[in-house]
Design a protein around this motif. Sequence first.
Motif, PDB file in Angstrom:
ATOM      1  N   LEU A  54       0.841  -1.094  -0.207  1.00 53.45           N
ATOM      2  CA  LEU A  54       0.097  -0.149  -0.179  1.00 53.45           C
ATOM      3  C   LEU A  54       0.821   1.052   0.090  1.00 53.45           C
ATOM      4  O   LEU A  54       1.753   1.515   0.902  1.00 53.45           O
ATOM      5  N   LEU A  55       0.809   2.139  -1.030  1.00 48.84           N
ATOM      6  CA  LEU A  55       1.624   3.315  -1.224  1.00 48.84           C
ATOM      7  C   LEU A  55       0.786   4.386  -0.537  1.00 48.84           C
ATOM      8  O   LEU A  55      -0.510   4.516  -0.885  1.00 48.84           O
ATOM      9  N   LEU A  56       1.374   4.993   0.434  1.00 49.54           N
ATOM     10  CA  LEU A  56       0.677   6.287   1.086  1.00 49.54           C
ATOM     11  C   LEU A  56       1.120   7.843   0.552  1.00 49.54           C
ATOM     12  O   LEU A  56       2.376   7.875   1.027  1.00 49.54           O
ATOM     13  N   LEU A  57       0.557   8.387  -0.216  1.00 51.55           N
ATOM     14  CA  LEU A  57       0.956   9.752  -0.720  1.00 51.55           C
ATOM     15  C   LEU A  57       1.038  10.738   0.300  1.00 51.55           C
ATOM     16  O   LEU A  57      -0.138  10.932   1.176  1.00 51.55           O
ATOM     17  N   PRO A  58       1.906  11.521   0.770  1.00 53.95           N
ATOM     18  CA  PRO A  58       1.953  12.499   2.082  1.00 53.95           C
ATOM     19  C   PRO A  58       1.407  13.682   1.770  1.00 53.95           C
ATOM     20  O   PRO A  58       2.094  14.785   1.710  1.00 53.95           O
ATOM     21  N   ASP A  59      -0.014  13.848   1.674  1.00 48.61           N
ATOM     22  CA  ASP A  59      -0.703  14.874   1.218  1.00 48.61           C
ATOM     23  C   ASP A  59      -0.652  15.854   2.470  1.00 48.61           C
ATOM     24  O   ASP A  59      -0.739  16.913   2.389  1.00 48.61           O
ATOM     25  N   VAL A  60      -0.495  15.283   3.784  1.00 47.58           N
ATOM     26  CA  VAL A  60      -0.332  16.299   4.715  1.00 47.58           C
ATOM     27  C   VAL A  60       0.769  17.131   4.749  1.00 47.58           C
ATOM     28  O   VAL A  60       0.823  18.222   5.064  1.00 47.58           O
ATOM     29  N   THR A  61       1.911  16.364   4.310  1.00 47.88           N
ATOM     30  CA  THR A  61       3.113  17.271   4.319  1.00 47.88           C
ATOM     31  C   THR A  61       2.983  17.876   3.102  1.00 47.88           C
ATOM     32  O   THR A  61       3.471  19.419   3.263  1.00 47.88           O
ATOM     33  N   TRP A  62       2.474  17.665   2.031  1.00 46.99           N
ATOM     34  CA  TRP A  62       2.179  18.541   0.891  1.00 46.99           C
ATOM     35  C   TRP A  62       1.560  19.962   1.429  1.00 46.99           C
ATOM     36  O   TRP A  62       1.990  21.001   1.026  1.00 46.99           O
ATOM     37  N   GLN A  63       0.514  19.778   2.015  1.00 46.79           N
ATOM     38  CA  GLN A  63      -0.182  21.083   2.497  1.00 46.79           C
ATOM     39  C   GLN A  63       0.716  21.838   3.500  1.00 46.79           C
ATOM     40  O   GLN A  63       0.372  22.966   3.471  1.00 46.79           O
ATOM     41  N   ALA A  64       1.254  21.183   4.411  1.00 42.14           N
ATOM     42  CA  ALA A  64       2.165  22.091   5.082  1.00 42.14           C
ATOM     43  C   ALA A  64       3.238  23.155   4.369  1.00 42.14           C
ATOM     44  O   ALA A  64       3.233  24.083   5.049  1.00 42.14           O
ATOM     45  N   TYR A  65       3.482  22.818   3.173  1.00 41.95           N
ATOM     46  CA  TYR A  65       4.593  23.840   2.465  1.00 41.95           C
ATOM     47  C   TYR A  65       3.698  24.390   1.546  1.00 41.95           C
ATOM     48  O   TYR A  65       4.316  25.286   0.900  1.00 41.95           O
ATOM     49  N   ASN A  66       2.603  24.557   1.496  1.00 45.20           N
ATOM     50  CA  ASN A  66       1.778  25.139   0.551  1.00 45.20           C
ATOM     51  C   ASN A  66       1.546  26.584   0.838  1.00 45.20           C
ATOM     52  O   ASN A  66       0.985  27.060   1.965  1.00 45.20           O
ATOM     53  N   LEU A  67       2.200  27.541  -0.176  1.00 42.93           N
ATOM     54  CA  LEU A  67       2.193  29.000   0.228  1.00 42.93           C
ATOM     55  C   LEU A  67       1.089  29.656  -0.404  1.00 42.93           C
ATOM     56  O   LEU A  67       1.190  30.890  -0.709  1.00 42.93           O
ATOM     57  N   TYR A  68       0.113  28.952  -1.047  1.00 40.27           N
ATOM     58  CA  TYR A  68      -0.987  29.622  -1.750  1.00 40.27           C
ATOM     59  C   TYR A  68      -1.556  30.684  -0.994  1.00 40.27           C
ATOM     60  O   TYR A  68      -2.055  30.441   0.231  1.00 40.27           O
ATOM     61  N   PRO A  69      -2.106  31.721  -1.665  1.00 38.08           N
ATOM     62  CA  PRO A  69      -1.505  32.115  -2.855  1.00 38.08           C
ATOM     63  C   PRO A  69      -0.153  33.177  -2.709  1.00 38.08           C
ATOM     64  O   PRO A  69       0.119  33.808  -1.787  1.00 38.08           O
ATOM     65  N   GLU A  70       0.739  32.507  -3.568  1.00 35.24           N
ATOM     66  CA  GLU A  70       1.964  33.023  -3.860  1.00 35.24           C
ATOM     67  C   GLU A  70       1.954  34.463  -4.258  1.00 35.24           C
ATOM     68  O   GLU A  70       2.783  34.469  -5.429  1.00 35.24           O
ATOM     69  N   ASP A  71       1.383  35.310  -3.700  1.00 30.99           N
ATOM     70  CA  ASP A  71       1.014  36.732  -4.323  1.00 30.99           C
ATOM     71  C   ASP A  71       1.722  37.889  -3.608  1.00 30.99           C
ATOM     72  O   ASP A  71       1.603  39.061  -3.875  1.00 30.99           O
ATOM     73  N   GLY A  72       2.575  37.857  -2.688  1.00 35.56           N
ATOM     74  CA  GLY A  72       3.253  38.543  -2.015  1.00 35.56           C
ATOM     75  C   GLY A  72       2.418  39.366  -0.841  1.00 35.56           C
ATOM     76  O   GLY A  72       2.919  40.437  -0.325  1.00 35.56           O
ATOM     77  N   ARG A  73       1.070  38.912  -0.439  1.00 37.73           N
ATOM     78  CA  ARG A  73       0.236  39.657   0.229  1.00 37.73           C
ATOM     79  C   ARG A  73      -0.646  38.533   1.208  1.00 37.73           C
ATOM     80  O   ARG A  73      -0.525  38.706   2.251  1.00 37.73           O
ATOM     81  N   THR A  74      -1.314  37.645   0.709  1.00 33.77           N
ATOM     82  CA  THR A  74      -2.226  36.749   1.458  1.00 33.77           C
ATOM     83  C   THR A  74      -1.507  35.533   1.860  1.00 33.77           C
ATOM     84  O   THR A  74      -2.033  34.977   2.976  1.00 33.77           O
ATOM     85  N   GLY A  75      -0.947  34.737   0.996  1.00 31.42           N
ATOM     86  CA  GLY A  75      -0.421  33.277   1.356  1.00 31.42           C
ATOM     87  C   GLY A  75       0.087  33.021   2.323  1.00 31.42           C
ATOM     88  O   GLY A  75       1.077  33.881   2.993  1.00 31.42           O
ATOM     89  N   ALA A  76      -0.103  31.999   2.816  1.00 30.36           N
ATOM     90  CA  ALA A  76       0.696  31.540   4.166  1.00 30.36           C
ATOM     91  C   ALA A  76       0.798  29.885   3.941  1.00 30.36           C
ATOM     92  O   ALA A  76      -0.215  29.237   3.687  1.00 30.36           O
ATOM     93  N   SER A  77       1.902  29.491   4.566  1.00 26.55           N
ATOM     94  CA  SER A  77       2.133  28.035   4.777  1.00 26.55           C
ATOM     95  C   SER A  77       2.626  27.901   6.341  1.00 26.55           C
ATOM     96  O   SER A  77       2.432  28.944   7.013  1.00 26.55           O
ATOM     97  N   LEU A  78       2.948  26.465   6.768  1.00 25.53           N
ATOM     98  CA  LEU A  78       3.474  26.605   8.052  1.00 25.53           C
ATOM     99  C   LEU A  78       4.675  26.837   8.332  1.00 25.53           C
ATOM    100  O   LEU A  78       5.464  26.869   9.174  1.00 25.53           O
ATOM    101  N   TYR A  79       5.389  27.505   6.843  1.00 28.00           N
ATOM    102  CA  TYR A  79       6.658  28.134   7.230  1.00 28.00           C
ATOM    103  C   TYR A  79       6.682  29.436   6.968  1.00 28.00           C
ATOM    104  O   TYR A  79       7.636  30.200   7.486  1.00 28.00           O
ATOM    105  N   HIS A  80       6.051  30.028   6.298  1.00 26.05           N
ATOM    106  CA  HIS A  80       6.134  31.373   5.749  1.00 26.05           C
ATOM    107  C   HIS A  80       4.816  32.234   5.453  1.00 26.05           C
ATOM    108  O   HIS A  80       3.782  31.423   5.430  1.00 26.05           O
ATOM    109  N   ALA A  81       4.830  33.351   5.447  1.00 23.08           N
ATOM    110  CA  ALA A  81       3.766  34.341   5.174  1.00 23.08           C
ATOM    111  C   ALA A  81       4.319  35.540   4.722  1.00 23.08           C
ATOM    112  O   ALA A  81       5.533  35.794   4.658  1.00 23.08           O
TER     113      ALA A  81
END
Length: 495
Positions: free
Chosen positions: A194-221
């Motif tokens: 059974l292959l388990l795709l790491p979608d939880v980690t994928w979302q942690a890194y997601n900076l959407y929207p990467e627009d210089g204003r609104t986006g945020a991840s668990l790493y950046h804003a």
Amino acid sequence: MGTEQIRRWESGALAHAVSDPFAQGPLPWLRDAEHYFDDGQLVPWYVELGSGQSRSGLIPAPRRTGGSPKTADDVRGQIKGFASAGAVAPGESIDFRVTVNPPQPFGVDIYRIGHYAGDGAAKITTSPRLSGLVQPGPLSAERTVSCHHWWLSWRLQVPSYWSPGAYVAVLTTDDGHRSHVPFTVRDFHPADLLLLLPDVTWQAYNLYPEDGRTGASLYHAWDDGGKLLGEREAAVAVSFDRPYAGAGMPLHVGHAYDFIRWAERFGYDITYANARDLHAGRVDPSRYRGLVFPGHDEYWSPQMRRHATLARDTGTSLVFLSANTMYWQVELAPSVSGEPDRILRCRKRQGPGRPLLWREQGLAEQELLGIQYVGRVPEPHPLVVRNAGHWLWEATGAHEGDELTGLVAGEADRYFPRAPLPEHTDRILLAHSPYHDAGGVRRHQETSLYRAPSGALVFASGTFAWSPALNRPGHASPVVQRATANLLDRICKRD
């Protein structure tokens, strides 16, 4: 930071590509425009070294009515979308919510990732022509960004005969802009792996929207001036109800796709699910000989750890093909509309309270993995073979002390003598690889294998570069390919 500079980056590259030399990985439907460099030569990614053009012809040219496709960005939002679920079973439906700016017709091509005679994916179906509209802007509360209020754009009824696997919806506007939405077709029928795709980690890194204003991840804003802020000012909670930044593909997704293409090429009996399935208890480990974690899998809930530990303790083997696994403890919560597991929470270092590193709670990740995270690897280094007489290295041609070029990269794990080890009947380290960190300090990486009292094998590669070494053009290693086959064949009890 100005708009023009931000727009040049795709998902995660702005903040994180330096820590993952393999980043998103190649996408086969981008082969007209996407390339990689090998020894300074510009080469289309899909061409295997020494081969000609793609052979099977299973990937038709993407729809294009306005010239060559152009990647959408988060500043203009030419086309962006997300799915109502990370995984769906054959016979169920999955909803796509899409914004199109300016409003115009668009279409959706559905691809399945696999080997497909070297093409890397096959187009499975195409949507009817759809009417695109500009959805309301993302909502943001305390840096948590959500698009749960977007209107439904298209509902895909997944046929019962579709194969389980990793899928990607490719969204393309009439004027040729394109974005992506990954999802999984899961199946819990018995299988070897059974292959388990790491979608939880994928979302942690997601900076959407990467627009210089609104986006945020668990790493950046972003601050008011468009400056990228660090973890102490980042989001504490992120939503799955939003697109992925930039091209719409998660950072680190290429690790998983590399393993999938290799494993399907050699006919392993694999079925698919994702990390949230493991969290929710939908995985019955007794149905599988092994659980495979093919990519960077850094964020784990207590439920994920408990279910993986139960799998090991009842005889199901665990295969971890990356590094920095199970580092942060997280919680999954319902969305505002009550949909389960649509909010990911991890406070990290913000404010007072108990630490959220597993090891700081007296639950070192080494107790499950056999090794644990030591740090980033700023430049790729060789993986140095250790205990070459072990069956993992059989028929690889590897000898004691051999150096496998570039296979310690991105991030690395090692054995920590002061951290508890898992219960085991035998245990061995199969690589011991020196490297220098960003400060010039000499460190080392290790690869681990142990057998639990239940008989389960637990393998941890200890490097980001293991999965790309299975199938990535310019990075594939026959030694790693054979060693991985030795491991999986033993788990699957192949003759």
